[in-house]
Design an enzyme around this catalytic site. Structure first.
Site, PDB file in Angstrom:
ATOM      1  N   HIS A  47       0.809  -1.221   0.000  1.00  0.00           N
ATOM      2  CA  HIS A  47       0.000   0.000   0.000  1.00  0.00           C
ATOM      3  C   HIS A  47       0.843   1.271   0.000  1.00  0.00           C
ATOM      4  CE1 HIS A  47      -3.853   1.888   0.076  1.00  0.00           C
ATOM      5  NE2 HIS A  47      -4.478   0.836   0.556  1.00  0.00           N
ATOM      6  N   THR A  48       2.092   1.173   0.416  1.00  0.00           N
ATOM      7  CA  THR A  48       2.963   2.339   0.375  1.00  0.00           C
ATOM      8  C   THR A  48       3.138   2.852  -1.052  1.00  0.00           C
ATOM      9  OG1 THR A  48       4.166   1.675   2.364  1.00  0.00           O
ATOM     10  CG2 THR A  48       5.314   3.141   0.864  1.00  0.00           C
TER      11      THR A  48
END
Length: 485
Positions: free
Chosen positions: A169-170
């Site tokens: 998700h980064t």
């Protein structure tokens, strides 16, 4: 089974991508998404796999950040990460053939063929994630010094193909992965039909404007953001020696199942019309969006099914929704912007006595209006202040939601209904995806899935088996929502 690494079709030099403040604060976890395709009769699995690999290589040339390695920033005292790219960058891609998966699907779902899965509306939530997703072993995760930005798996079943995507998700939010999928579909279609991927070009600069989401105002206090907290321990990895590449899992002892419901275009129109007439001011009906109307319906009826109004421990319920700020910034971010731009969440809190009041158009309007007001209040100023809050904290991972989701009374919505994922054309034996499922299990989150070609969309909800039984028997809820699986 075949494991390979799909590299960019046009190799990159060494590059370090500096992440934005919102990327740094984002969940450090892999988000999982499943796409299901119906294969044409007599499809050649080898040709399908070849087309997918060629298409992915071209897509990564256009959207390279998903081919990166997520690594710590050297010397950072604030748990900061960065993306590392180079000539060998690529996506780990697992290809699973029919005979390797069929028996597992028969054991964990309604059958091992596409026809059997389609008959029961693709009940893939019951299938263990390790069967459908290319996941790193836990032993590797515990000691990793860098993690792939994206992992992919294509699994053939009799008559179909299941694509599993896991992205860190980064790297980006769901809109970003949809941009990658759009490029992947376009190039796969070209290869399948013409035997060429054309001339993929590097991503235009506006899609990589992460630098714009830094440098918020100073001295922002967490009290400016209700239902957020500063908590250095909440996300800390389980192993003290581990680099903070993944957050501590947010788990519960309560058992929740994932159910899927369908809102057709006709049902959405009926629901919106019913609420609009109930909220009419004079002769003018109020036009709630489909997202606002379904949010109100789900918030009320899921709370009723869970009997939250009978739980004396709770007086209020929070509704939170992730917001896409691309169009709310000035100047607006490109639609194809890759990165996280969905914090802070829109939030509204109401007394459970009101949330769980008997359902009627008027009571649903009250919830829909509260949802609309919360979403409307999210502007660039709010986003900038949130950036300042994160930057002023001791660590970029200290800012965290202060929600009490399942088995608590709070509800979080991830609304992907505006994405065109199910309308993308992959060509050849694949065509358009026929189904999409979230493979993530964030505690207490409801997923509004991308709209289909007919204008409807599915919603995935978490609750116990007993709660699900009450929801199925709720005639007011099932007037609009059709149970799928």
């Amino acid at each position: 089974m075949e494991c390979t690494t799909v590299k960019l079709s046009v190799a990159l030099g060494e590059e370090v991508v500096q992440l934005s403040t919102l990327d740094q604060q984002a969940q450090r976890a892999y988000a999982n998404l499943l796409l299901v395709f119906k294969l044409s009769q007599n499809a050649d699995a080898d040709h399908v796999f070849s087309s997918l690999k060629r298409g992915l290589g071209a897509a990564l040339t256009e959207v390279p950040d998903f081919a990166s390695l997520v690594v710590p920033v050297p010397g950072s005292k604030k748990n900061e990460l960065q993306l590392r790219l180079g000539p060998d960058s690529g996506v780990p891609f697992k290809l699973v053939r029919q005979d390797a998966l069929a028996s597992h699907l028969e054991k964990h779902s309604s059958g091992g063929t596409y026809a059997e899965l389609a008959r029961d509306n693709f009940p893939l939530a019951s299938v263990p994630t390790e069967l459908l997703f290319n996941q790193l072993p836990a032993s590797e995760l515990a000691c990793a010094r860098g993690l792939p930005g994206l992992l992919a798996q294509a699994s053939v079943v009799d008559g179909g193909l299941i694509m599993g995507l896991s992205w860190h998700h980064t790297v980006s939010d769901a809109r970003g992965i949809n941009t990658l999928l759009s490029s992947w579909a376009r190039h796969t279609k070209m290869w399948a039909g013409q035997g060429t991927i054309g001339s993929p070009s590097a991503a235009p600069e506006p899609t990589r404007d992460r630098w714009r989401l830094t440098c918020g105002p100073r001295d922002v206090h967490v009290s400016h953001f209700s239902d957020y907290q500063i908590n250095a321990a909440a996300r800390t990895p389980l192993s003290p020696a581990a680099a903070h590449l993944l957050d501590r899992p947010d788990t519960t002892n309560a058992t929740a199942g994932l159910s899927t419901w369908y809102f057709s275009k006709k049902a959405l129109s009926s629901l919106r019309g019913e609420l609009g007439r109930a909220a009419a001011d004079g002769s003018d009906a109020v036009q709630f969006t489909s997202g606002e109307a379904v949010s109100a319906l789900v918030w009320k009826h899921l709370s009723l099914a869970r009997l939250l109004h009978q739980q004396l421990a709770h007086e209020t319920s929070l509704f939170a929704s992730r917001i896409d700020f691309r169009g709310r910034a000035k100047p607006a971010f490109a639609d194809g912007y890759i990165g996280n731009i969905n914090e802070p969440n829109a939030r509204t809190r109401m007394r459970l006595a009101e949330v769980c009041a008997p359902s009627s158009p008027a009571s649903l309007v009250a919830l829909a209006a509260a949802v609309r007001e919360a979403i409307g209040a999210m502007d660039e100023k709010t986003m900038r202040e949130f950036i300042g809050l994160v930057e002023g904290s001791s660590s970029v991972t200290d800012v965290y939601w202060d929600y009490n989701t399942f088995p608590g009374p709070d509800l979080v919505v991830t609304d992907m209904s505006g994405m065109d994922t199910l309308r993308q054309e992959w060509g050849g034996d694949l065509g358009q995806p026929v189904c999409i499922r979230s493979g993530s299990r964030e505690k207490g989150v409801a997923y509004f899935l991308p709209q289909d070609a007919q204008g409807g969309f599915e919603v995935q909800l978490q609750c116990t088996a007993e709660d699900l039984g009450r929801l199925k028997d709720d005639s007011l809820f099932t007037k609009y929502a059709e149970f799928r699986s």
